[in-house]
Design a protein around this motif. Structure first.
Motif, PDB file in Angstrom:
ATOM      1  N   GLN A   8     -13.185 -17.377  -9.009  1.00  0.00           N
ATOM      2  CA  GLN A   8     -11.792 -17.507  -8.399  1.00  0.00           C
ATOM      3  C   GLN A   8     -11.082 -18.204  -9.622  1.00  0.00           C
ATOM      4  N   TYR A   9     -11.582 -19.129 -10.316  1.00  0.00           N
ATOM      5  CA  TYR A   9     -10.787 -20.002 -11.145  1.00  0.00           C
ATOM      6  C   TYR A   9     -11.063 -19.652 -12.482  1.00  0.00           C
ATOM      7  N   SER A  10     -11.711 -18.353 -13.076  1.00  0.00           N
ATOM      8  CA  SER A  10     -12.053 -18.205 -14.159  1.00  0.00           C
ATOM      9  C   SER A  10     -10.674 -17.409 -14.889  1.00  0.00           C
ATOM     10  N   LYS A  11     -10.754 -17.720 -16.177  1.00  0.00           N
ATOM     11  CA  LYS A  11      -9.521 -16.853 -16.817  1.00  0.00           C
ATOM     12  C   LYS A  11      -9.613 -15.285 -16.513  1.00  0.00           C
ATOM     13  N   GLN A  12     -10.768 -14.669 -16.240  1.00  0.00           N
ATOM     14  CA  GLN A  12     -10.934 -13.409 -15.909  1.00  0.00           C
ATOM     15  C   GLN A  12     -10.266 -12.935 -14.451  1.00  0.00           C
ATOM     16  N   SER A  13      -9.584 -14.015 -13.662  1.00  0.00           N
ATOM     17  CA  SER A  13      -9.186 -13.740 -12.484  1.00  0.00           C
ATOM     18  C   SER A  13      -7.697 -13.150 -12.587  1.00  0.00           C
ATOM     19  N   LYS A  14      -7.164 -13.030 -13.682  1.00  0.00           N
ATOM     20  CA  LYS A  14      -5.903 -12.732 -13.949  1.00  0.00           C
ATOM     21  C   LYS A  14      -5.959 -11.628 -15.106  1.00  0.00           C
ATOM     22  N   THR A  15      -5.237 -10.638 -14.860  1.00  0.00           N
ATOM     23  CA  THR A  15      -4.921  -9.544 -15.974  1.00  0.00           C
ATOM     24  C   THR A  15      -3.819  -9.286 -16.209  1.00  0.00           C
ATOM     25  N   LEU A  16      -3.434  -9.672 -17.594  1.00  0.00           N
ATOM     26  CA  LEU A  16      -2.033 -10.017 -17.985  1.00  0.00           C
ATOM     27  C   LEU A  16      -1.201 -10.885 -17.205  1.00  0.00           C
ATOM     28  N   GLY A  17      -1.843 -11.842 -16.752  1.00  0.00           N
ATOM     29  CA  GLY A  17      -1.275 -13.043 -16.256  1.00  0.00           C
ATOM     30  C   GLY A  17      -0.948 -12.721 -14.722  1.00  0.00           C
ATOM     31  N   ILE A  18      -1.456 -11.661 -14.078  1.00  0.00           N
ATOM     32  CA  ILE A  18      -1.134 -11.363 -12.779  1.00  0.00           C
ATOM     33  C   ILE A  18      -2.645 -11.472 -12.099  1.00  0.00           C
ATOM     34  N   PRO A  19      -2.470 -12.174 -10.920  1.00  0.00           N
ATOM     35  CA  PRO A  19      -3.759 -12.398 -10.335  1.00  0.00           C
ATOM     36  C   PRO A  19      -4.649 -11.125  -9.765  1.00  0.00           C
ATOM     37  N   ASN A  20      -5.793 -10.984 -10.104  1.00  0.00           N
ATOM     38  CA  ASN A  20      -6.437  -9.787  -9.594  1.00  0.00           C
ATOM     39  C   ASN A  20      -6.208  -9.268  -8.126  1.00  0.00           C
ATOM     40  N   GLY A  21      -6.239 -10.339  -7.266  1.00  0.00           N
ATOM     41  CA  GLY A  21      -6.282  -9.926  -5.884  1.00  0.00           C
ATOM     42  C   GLY A  21      -4.715  -9.401  -5.492  1.00  0.00           C
ATOM     43  N   PHE A  22      -3.641  -9.635  -6.398  1.00  0.00           N
ATOM     44  CA  PHE A  22      -2.440  -8.891  -6.284  1.00  0.00           C
ATOM     45  C   PHE A  22      -2.479  -7.545  -6.860  1.00  0.00           C
ATOM     46  N   LEU A  23      -3.131  -7.478  -7.843  1.00  0.00           N
ATOM     47  CA  LEU A  23      -3.152  -6.144  -8.324  1.00  0.00           C
ATOM     48  C   LEU A  23      -3.921  -5.080  -7.419  1.00  0.00           C
ATOM     49  N   GLY A  24      -5.031  -5.777  -6.700  1.00  0.00           N
ATOM     50  CA  GLY A  24      -6.042  -4.896  -6.119  1.00  0.00           C
ATOM     51  C   GLY A  24      -5.210  -4.615  -4.764  1.00  0.00           C
ATOM     52  N   PHE A  25      -4.428  -5.510  -4.290  1.00  0.00           N
ATOM     53  CA  PHE A  25      -3.646  -5.224  -2.994  1.00  0.00           C
ATOM     54  C   PHE A  25      -2.520  -4.210  -3.452  1.00  0.00           C
ATOM     55  N   LEU A  26      -1.784  -4.257  -4.575  1.00  0.00           N
ATOM     56  CA  LEU A  26      -1.087  -3.260  -4.882  1.00  0.00           C
ATOM     57  C   LEU A  26      -1.461  -1.664  -4.952  1.00  0.00           C
ATOM     58  N   LEU A  27      -3.117  -1.852  -5.598  1.00  0.00           N
ATOM     59  CA  LEU A  27      -3.752  -0.828  -5.900  1.00  0.00           C
ATOM     60  C   LEU A  27      -4.157   0.052  -4.331  1.00  0.00           C
ATOM     61  N   TYR A  28      -4.711  -0.930  -3.667  1.00  0.00           N
ATOM     62  CA  TYR A  28      -4.945  -0.290  -2.209  1.00  0.00           C
ATOM     63  C   TYR A  28      -3.641   0.191  -1.606  1.00  0.00           C
ATOM     64  N   LEU A  29      -2.528  -0.463  -1.610  1.00  0.00           N
ATOM     65  CA  LEU A  29      -1.656  -0.118  -0.931  1.00  0.00           C
ATOM     66  C   LEU A  29      -0.900   1.124  -1.485  1.00  0.00           C
ATOM     67  N   SER A  30      -1.215   1.468  -2.850  1.00  0.00           N
ATOM     68  CA  SER A  30      -0.711   2.623  -3.462  1.00  0.00           C
ATOM     69  C   SER A  30      -1.555   3.784  -2.910  1.00  0.00           C
ATOM     70  N   MET A  31      -2.927   3.640  -2.663  1.00  0.00           N
ATOM     71  CA  MET A  31      -3.774   4.612  -2.220  1.00  0.00           C
ATOM     72  C   MET A  31      -3.591   4.664  -0.752  1.00  0.00           C
ATOM     73  N   PHE A  32      -3.313   3.690   0.008  1.00  0.00           N
ATOM     74  CA  PHE A  32      -2.976   4.035   1.461  1.00  0.00           C
ATOM     75  C   PHE A  32      -1.660   4.992   1.613  1.00  0.00           C
ATOM     76  N   VAL A  33      -0.582   4.815   1.084  1.00  0.00           N
ATOM     77  CA  VAL A  33       0.608   5.394   1.054  1.00  0.00           C
ATOM     78  C   VAL A  33      -0.044   6.790   0.511  1.00  0.00           C
ATOM     79  N   LEU A  34      -0.505   7.256  -0.724  1.00  0.00           N
ATOM     80  CA  LEU A  34      -0.787   8.237  -1.126  1.00  0.00           C
ATOM     81  C   LEU A  34      -1.650   9.245  -0.547  1.00  0.00           C
ATOM     82  N   VAL A  35      -2.578   8.726   0.414  1.00  0.00           N
ATOM     83  CA  VAL A  35      -3.321   9.370   1.384  1.00  0.00           C
ATOM     84  C   VAL A  35      -2.287  10.036   2.360  1.00  0.00           C
ATOM     85  N   PHE A  36      -1.257   9.294   2.754  1.00  0.00           N
ATOM     86  CA  PHE A  36      -0.369   9.868   3.835  1.00  0.00           C
ATOM     87  C   PHE A  36       0.513  11.243   2.994  1.00  0.00           C
TER      88      PHE A  36
END
Length: 131
Positions: free
Chosen positions: A46-74
């Protein structure tokens, strides 16, 4: 909706819940729960430097990724976008999850249960989307 679309929808919701949990703990600045592995492992991830990608927390990026997939299915089910538009974020997510698994196993030598859930989820989505 086809069984394939329903499965992708269900897995995108699972991913939203998983990434949402990680994002919530990031926003609150508190430790994620660690039900399976030693707590130190989850904290190390959770607190490693790898927990962010380009300064953005990976959880946020994952949420956006899954949200885009949810919308794209519809959108695909409605005939508004080709299936390729859904396969692209699934493939991107799958390859990022492979990278993060590598980081956990060989760089951090610690695992986060929530990251593994996401990796398994993306693996299943990849199988569904590409087979």
């Amino acid at each position: 909706m086809s069984p394939q679309e329903i499965a992708l929808l269900i897995f995108s919701v699972i991913g939203l819940l998983d990434a949402g949990l990680i994002s919530y703990h990031t926003i609150k600045g508190v430790d994620v729960p660690c039900p399976i592995f030693p707590k130190e492992w989850c904290l190390k991830v959770q607190y490693s430097k790898q927990s962010k990608t380009l300064g953005i927390p990976n959880g946020f990026l994952g949420f956006l990724l899954y949200l885009s997939m949810f919308v794209l299915v519809f959108l695909f089910a409605a005939g508004n976008v080709p299936f390729l538009f859904l396969q692209i974020p699934i493939a991107i997510g799958f390859f990022f999850s492979l990278y993060f698994l590598y980081v956990q196993a060989f760089v951090l030598r610690a695992f986060c249960v929530w990251c593994l859930i996401s990796a398994a989820n993306l693996t299943l989505m990849t199988v569904i989307a590409f087979l």
